[in-house]
Design a protein around this motif. Structure first.
Motif, mmCIF file in Angstrom:
data_model
loop_
_atom_site.group_PDB
_atom_site.id
_atom_site.type_symbol
_atom_site.label_atom_id
_atom_site.label_comp_id
_atom_site.label_asym_id
_atom_site.label_seq_id
_atom_site.Cartn_x
_atom_site.Cartn_y
_atom_site.Cartn_z
ATOM 1 N N GLY A 26 -6.418 -23.287 31.252
ATOM 2 C CA GLY A 26 -7.132 -24.358 31.932
ATOM 3 C C GLY A 26 -6.234 -25.400 32.552
ATOM 4 N N ASP A 27 -4.995 -25.081 32.808
ATOM 5 C CA ASP A 27 -4.062 -26.076 33.322
ATOM 6 C C ASP A 27 -3.880 -26.000 34.832
ATOM 7 O OD1 ASP A 27 -2.617 -23.778 33.586
ATOM 8 O OD2 ASP A 27 -1.033 -24.321 32.181
ATOM 9 N N GLY A 28 -4.602 -25.086 35.485
ATOM 10 C CA GLY A 28 -4.471 -24.948 36.919
ATOM 11 C C GLY A 28 -3.216 -24.248 37.373
ATOM 12 N N LEU A 29 -2.480 -23.613 36.441
ATOM 13 C CA LEU A 29 -1.226 -22.936 36.783
ATOM 14 C C LEU A 29 -1.292 -21.425 36.605
ATOM 15 C CD1 LEU A 29 1.297 -25.381 35.052
ATOM 16 C CD2 LEU A 29 0.691 -25.281 37.485
ATOM 17 N N SER A 30 -2.304 -20.931 35.903
ATOM 18 C CA SER A 30 -2.335 -19.515 35.561
ATOM 19 C C SER A 30 -2.649 -18.660 36.779
ATOM 20 C CB SER A 30 -3.363 -19.259 34.458
ATOM 21 O OG SER A 30 -4.647 -19.684 34.875
ATOM 22 N N GLU A 31 -2.215 -17.390 36.714
ATOM 23 C CA GLU A 31 -2.413 -16.415 37.770
ATOM 24 C C GLU A 31 -3.309 -15.292 37.248
ATOM 25 O OE1 GLU A 31 2.048 -17.244 39.574
ATOM 26 O OE2 GLU A 31 1.566 -15.285 38.712
ATOM 27 N N THR A 32 -4.117 -14.720 38.121
ATOM 28 C CA THR A 32 -5.087 -13.700 37.736
ATOM 29 C C THR A 32 -4.656 -12.342 38.279
ATOM 30 O OG1 THR A 32 -6.848 -15.349 37.826
ATOM 31 C CG2 THR A 32 -7.506 -13.030 37.785
ATOM 32 N N LEU A 33 -4.634 -11.341 37.410
ATOM 33 C CA LEU A 33 -4.226 -10.002 37.812
ATOM 34 C C LEU A 33 -5.280 -9.374 38.728
ATOM 35 C CD1 LEU A 33 -2.303 -7.545 37.456
ATOM 36 C CD2 LEU A 33 -3.730 -6.875 35.513
ATOM 37 N N ILE A 34 -4.803 -8.801 39.828
ATOM 38 C CA ILE A 34 -5.665 -8.070 40.752
ATOM 39 C C ILE A 34 -5.463 -6.568 40.598
ATOM 40 C CG2 ILE A 34 -6.205 -7.639 43.184
ATOM 41 C CD1 ILE A 34 -5.278 -10.508 43.768
ATOM 42 N N SER A 35 -4.216 -6.124 40.607
ATOM 43 C CA SER A 35 -3.910 -4.704 40.462
ATOM 44 C C SER A 35 -2.535 -4.561 39.836
ATOM 45 C CB SER A 35 -3.946 -3.981 41.814
ATOM 46 O OG SER A 35 -2.942 -4.493 42.677
ATOM 47 N N SER A 36 -2.285 -3.398 39.218
ATOM 48 C CA SER A 36 -1.008 -3.180 38.535
ATOM 49 C C SER A 36 -0.636 -1.711 38.622
ATOM 50 C CB SER A 36 -1.115 -3.613 37.065
ATOM 51 O OG SER A 36 0.113 -3.431 36.404
ATOM 52 N N GLU A 37 0.655 -1.435 38.834
ATOM 53 C CA GLU A 37 1.128 -0.059 38.850
ATOM 54 C C GLU A 37 2.506 0.019 38.206
ATOM 55 O OE1 GLU A 37 2.268 1.721 42.553
ATOM 56 O OE2 GLU A 37 2.548 -0.231 43.537
ATOM 57 N N THR A 38 2.759 1.131 37.515
ATOM 58 C CA THR A 38 4.075 1.391 36.945
ATOM 59 C C THR A 38 4.919 2.074 38.013
ATOM 60 O OG1 THR A 38 3.177 1.627 34.706
ATOM 61 C CG2 THR A 38 5.342 2.591 35.125
ATOM 62 N N HIS A 43 13.172 5.376 29.111
ATOM 63 C CA HIS A 43 13.118 5.732 27.694
ATOM 64 C C HIS A 43 12.412 4.659 26.888
ATOM 65 C CE1 HIS A 43 14.206 7.410 23.859
ATOM 66 N NE2 HIS A 43 14.895 6.324 23.526
ATOM 67 N N PHE A 44 12.729 3.378 27.151
ATOM 68 C CA PHE A 44 12.001 2.311 26.456
ATOM 69 C C PHE A 44 11.686 1.126 27.371
ATOM 70 C CE2 PHE A 44 16.242 0.582 26.065
ATOM 71 C CZ PHE A 44 16.082 -0.791 25.967
ATOM 72 N N LEU A 45 12.181 1.112 28.594
ATOM 73 C CA LEU A 45 11.856 0.063 29.542
ATOM 74 C C LEU A 45 11.000 0.631 30.661
ATOM 75 C CD1 LEU A 45 15.276 -1.804 29.959
ATOM 76 C CD2 LEU A 45 13.304 -2.515 28.585
ATOM 77 N N HIS A 46 10.003 -0.137 31.092
ATOM 78 C CA HIS A 46 9.146 0.248 32.206
ATOM 79 C C HIS A 46 9.168 -0.876 33.239
ATOM 80 C CE1 HIS A 46 8.010 3.056 29.225
ATOM 81 N NE2 HIS A 46 7.038 2.344 28.678
ATOM 82 N N ALA A 47 9.152 -0.525 34.516
ATOM 83 C CA ALA A 47 9.070 -1.512 35.586
ATOM 84 C C ALA A 47 7.679 -1.453 36.206
ATOM 85 C CB ALA A 47 10.132 -1.246 36.644
ATOM 86 N N ARG A 48 7.092 -2.627 36.430
ATOM 87 C CA ARG A 48 5.742 -2.696 36.975
ATOM 88 C C ARG A 48 5.713 -3.562 38.230
ATOM 89 N NH1 ARG A 48 2.154 -0.386 33.685
ATOM 90 N NH2 ARG A 48 0.448 -1.185 34.975
ATOM 91 N N HIS A 49 4.779 -3.245 39.103
ATOM 92 C CA HIS A 49 4.520 -4.052 40.293
ATOM 93 C C HIS A 49 3.053 -4.445 40.276
ATOM 94 C CE1 HIS A 49 3.346 -4.744 44.529
ATOM 95 N NE2 HIS A 49 4.529 -5.334 44.592
ATOM 96 N N ASP A 50 2.795 -5.745 40.222
ATOM 97 C CA ASP A 50 1.431 -6.263 40.157
ATOM 98 C C ASP A 50 1.120 -7.106 41.382
ATOM 99 O OD1 ASP A 50 1.480 -5.129 37.663
ATOM 100 O OD2 ASP A 50 1.169 -6.995 36.552
ATOM 101 N N ARG A 51 -0.166 -7.185 41.701
ATOM 102 C CA ARG A 51 -0.677 -8.166 42.646
ATOM 103 C C ARG A 51 -1.494 -9.172 41.847
ATOM 104 N NH1 ARG A 51 1.426 -9.062 47.339
ATOM 105 N NH2 ARG A 51 -0.589 -9.831 48.125
ATOM 106 N N VAL A 52 -1.276 -10.451 42.117
ATOM 107 C CA VAL A 52 -1.956 -11.510 41.374
ATOM 108 C C VAL A 52 -2.587 -12.504 42.347
ATOM 109 C CG1 VAL A 52 -0.377 -11.304 39.427
ATOM 110 C CG2 VAL A 52 0.089 -12.994 41.212
ATOM 111 N N ARG A 53 -3.595 -13.215 41.850
ATOM 112 C CA ARG A 53 -4.181 -14.305 42.607
ATOM 113 C C ARG A 53 -3.618 -15.615 42.083
ATOM 114 N NH1 ARG A 53 -7.912 -13.551 45.858
ATOM 115 N NH2 ARG A 53 -8.752 -11.723 44.760
ATOM 116 N N LEU A 54 -3.086 -16.424 42.988
ATOM 117 C CA LEU A 54 -2.469 -17.694 42.635
ATOM 118 C C LEU A 54 -3.526 -18.771 42.387
ATOM 119 C CD1 LEU A 54 0.391 -17.672 45.295
ATOM 120 C CD2 LEU A 54 0.542 -17.023 42.891
ATOM 121 N N PRO A 55 -3.150 -19.881 41.775
ATOM 122 C CA PRO A 55 -4.125 -20.949 41.510
ATOM 123 C C PRO A 55 -4.831 -21.465 42.757
ATOM 124 C CG PRO A 55 -2.138 -21.301 40.225
ATOM 125 C CD PRO A 55 -1.845 -20.158 41.154
#
Length: 213
Positions: A26-38, A43-55
């Motif tokens: 509720g601080d007006g700073l958070s971002e909302t996930l729209i889509s995500s892909e690996t 072996h133990f690390l994964h890289a992701r690319h996300d689209r987010v909606r800004l405040p």
């Protein structure tokens, strides 16, 4: 980095409660996930690319590494010295001075991970443990979190290094380590945080809740 910067949010007021400062809902700073892909699965690390909606309603890209999390142990010897390691770290091409540390195995608890890593890497087994706190070392591009644990009443046994793991174990005083930090010989971020916690604890400022195991 975001595609196009949004306007800065309001500054925290002096004395604002920590719960409010750390509330991302509720601080007006958070971002909302729209889509995500690996985009990479290792072996133990994964890289992701996300689209987010800004405040402010616009969209942006986020690229980050998914990490399983880790622990770091500050091992205390009876004479006050610390158990340390020297290990070559390929990404930076340097042999680093570090406290013992390692990542979680699937389903492993934090204390169990700390006990295992200390035993495997140094050969030491501790009879007393205390959780100091939590750190997020690379918040700009990874999910990694590291729990900081202190270990006391050590007994030396046999090391069991992972296949392909090479490291030296040695001991050092707090003063030596602080000097190496000052001179740029100790630059590992998690170890520097451990040193800060050690200094505060020994000064009686940040108490630890010890448990025998």
């Amino acid at each position: 980095m975001i595609d196009t910067p949004s306007q800065p949010g309001p500054s925290a007021a002096p004395g604002q409660p920590l719960a409010e400062l750390n509330d991302g809902t509720g601080d007006g700073l958070s971002e909302t996930l729209i889509s995500s892909e690996t985009v990479y699965r290792g072996h133990f690390l994964h890289a992701r690319h996300d689209r987010v909606r800004l405040p402010d309603g616009r969209e942006a890209s986020r690229e980050y590494v998914v990490h399983p999390g880790a622990v770091m142990v500050v091992p205390l010897l009876p004479d006050g010295r610390l158990v340390m390691e020297r290990q070559f770290r390929y990404p930076v091409g340097m042999t680093m001075i570090e406290f013992p540390a390692g990542k979680f195995d699937p389903g492993e608890g934090a204390l169990a991970c700390a006990q295992r890593e200390l035993r495997e890497e140094t050969g030491y087994v501790a009879r007393r443990w205390a959780r100091a706190g939590l750190m997020h070392p690379v918040i700009g591009y990874a999910t990694e979190r590291i729990e900081v644990w202190f270990a006391d009443e050590l007994t030396l046994g046999e090391r069991h290094l992972d296949d392909g793991e090479f490291l030296d174990v040695f001991t050092a005083t707090q003063q030596e380590l602080e000097g190496w930090m000052r001179d740029g010989l100790l630059t590992d971020a998690k170890t520097i945080v451990g040193m800060m916690w050690l200094r505060q604890w020994r000064a009686g400022v940040w108490p630890l809740d010890w448990q025998s195991v």
